[in-house]
Enzyme design. Structure first.
Site, mmCIF file in Angstrom:
data_model
loop_
_atom_site.group_PDB
_atom_site.id
_atom_site.type_symbol
_atom_site.label_atom_id
_atom_site.label_comp_id
_atom_site.label_asym_id
_atom_site.label_seq_id
_atom_site.Cartn_x
_atom_site.Cartn_y
_atom_site.Cartn_z
ATOM 1 N N CYS A 80 0.828 -1.207 0.000
ATOM 2 C CA CYS A 80 0.000 0.000 0.000
ATOM 3 C C CYS A 80 0.863 1.259 0.000
ATOM 4 C CB CYS A 80 -0.968 -0.008 1.189
ATOM 5 S SG CYS A 80 -0.147 -0.194 2.756
ATOM 6 N N THR A 81 2.010 1.188 0.709
ATOM 7 C CA THR A 81 2.930 2.327 0.711
ATOM 8 C C THR A 81 3.482 2.553 -0.695
ATOM 9 O OG1 THR A 81 3.576 1.722 2.933
ATOM 10 C CG2 THR A 81 5.009 3.260 1.785
#
Ligand SMILES: [Zn+2]
Length: 442
Positions: free
Chosen positions: A211-212
């Protein structure tokens, strides 16, 4: 005194000061004597594992300290990129065995030193080879190899009526570096924490949360990972596989990463960093190797002579920003796979659903086992049965169908014993299955 003796007196003068008189840091059992230096020079037999960045430093340090009976083992050959820090090698040595070139360099430069090279894997030798050494020093970059030699030294221990025979202990001094970080540790097999006791200190490779990478990149590495994991498979500029050695591939990833980093105002994406991230390279730093090897060599000297109390037992070193060191006592794990002698049990939550391949995943992925390629056998009705072995082609073919069978279908029961062989140990691990009992409403 002849001129020669005078030179010899001077050459070892500093060691004599430590070995022939007591000091405030002496080991309680230390008895100063001139025989200790003789022991180092004539009798004490060391094994250095690895002749790379740490290995070169270790061999130099130990040879200059007076150790003469040194063996070195390394399966690698010399590459151009080694020459900036592996200082026992020269351009004309490229392609030759690291162990052989390193040994002949030391033997040529340090008078009286006899380094014996072994151009092979540590797994090529058995216990008769390892038993001959007083101490083993590791300068390895592989956790699998560390675990293997750790397991080997543990298998050399003798227990009489449950008591460890102290003379069967071969201490292991382990050094490791990664960029500007490093560690040195002393392992007394069977006595202090071993490599497997502290497996959680070696986490599997760094990965960034997806997600980062996808939504909130902050580091240049996040941008590169994004291109590598998400953009490349979408666009497949040169097929689906990335070749880290192909400059076109790296250039493509570099340009796309740069675009993304500009978009997020992130600085620091360079061609070299892209290469590093794609190939998972952590740059080797010569000074870190020098510091860690010096610490390891000092520990070898302390253990070989008893002149000082050895490191207890784990030192971390970090010179990313200034210099920081910290020492702590790593603790023995009560049910360590390698050194505890406690039978291993594995709780199986759902024996009716669990397939053999799920069991293999447990051995590979759980933090406690971290195995690489386990082969499984068992006994059923007193007979040996191979469940799955991937490393031997015809056995793999014959046992592949077992992977999709459940443990029950394979005839395994609560209490069944499974023998697990893996690269991470020279010894076969025995694991007893414990089936979870179903919750019964009363
Ligand atoms: Zn252990």
């Amino acid at each position: 005194m002849s001129e020669h003796q005078g030179v010899s007196q001077k050459r070892w003068g500093h060691l004599r000061k430590v070995l022939e008189r007591p000091g405030p840091f002496s080991h309680p059992d230390f008895e100063p004597s001139s025989e200790i230096l003789d022991f180092i020079m004539t009798t004490c037999k060391l094994l250095v594992i690895g002749a790379g960045g740490l290995g070169c430093e270790l061999l130099k340090d130990l040879a200059l300290m007076g150790f003469k009976q040194i063996h070195v083992i390394d399966m690698d050959t010399i590459e151009l990129s080694n020459l900036n820090r592996q200082f026992l090698f020269r351009q004309e040595d490229i392609g030759s065995s690291k162990a052989e070139v390193a040994a002949s360099f030391i033997n040529r430069k340090v008078k009286g030193c006899q380094v014996t090279p072994h151009f092979c894997k540590i797994q090529d030798y058995d216990e008769t080879f390892y038993r001959q050494f007083h101490l083993v020093v590791c300068g390895l970059d592989s956790i699998v190899a560390r675990r293997w030699i750790n397991g080997m030294l543990i298998s050399l221990l003798n227990y009489e009526d449950g008591t460890l025979d102290q003379t069967s202990i071969i201490p292991m001094i382990d050094g490791g570096t990664e960029g500007f970080k490093g560690h040195a540790r002393v392992i007394l097999p069977g006595v202090s924490a071993c490599i497997d006791c502290t497996l959680d200190l070696y986490p599997p490779q760094i990965t960034y949360p997806l997600c980062t990478i996808a939504n909130t990149p902050r580091l240049p590495e996040h941008c590169i990972e994004y291109v590598k994991i998400i953009q490349w498979p979408k666009e497949n500029p040169w097929g689906s596989l990335i070749d880290g050695d192909d400059p076109q591939h790296i250039l493509w990833i570099y340009e796309k990463s740069l675009e993304r980093s500009t978009q997020f105002n992130i600085v620091g994406v360079t061609y070299r960093l892209v290469q590093g991230v794609v190939k998972n390279i952590i740059p080797a730093v010569a000074s870190t190797n020098a510091v860690i090897a010096a610490m390891c060599a000092t520990e070898v000297f302390k253990l070989a002579t008893s002149c000082c109390v050895p490191l207890n037992n784990y030192l971390v070193f970090n010179d990313v920003d200034g210099i920081y060191t910290y020492t702590f006592e790593a603790e023995k794990k009560e049910n360590c796979l390698a050194c505890s002698q406690i039978p291993q049990t594995l709780l199986i939550q759902d024996p009716e659903q669990m397939k053999l391949k799920n069991l293999l995943d447990v051995f590979c992925e759980s933090a406690a086992y971290q195995m690489k390629n386990p082969g499984l056998t068992t006994y059923i009705n007193g007979k040996n049965k191979t469940l799955y072995i991937s490393t031997i082609k015809n056995i793999e073919e014959k046992t592949r169908e077992n992977l999709t069978k459940t443990l029950l279908e394979l005839g395994l029961q609560d209490g069944s014993e499974i023998m697990v062989a893996d690269l991470t140990s020279p010894n076969v691990l025995s694991v007893r299955l414990k089936f979870a009992s179903k919750n019964v409403d009363t």
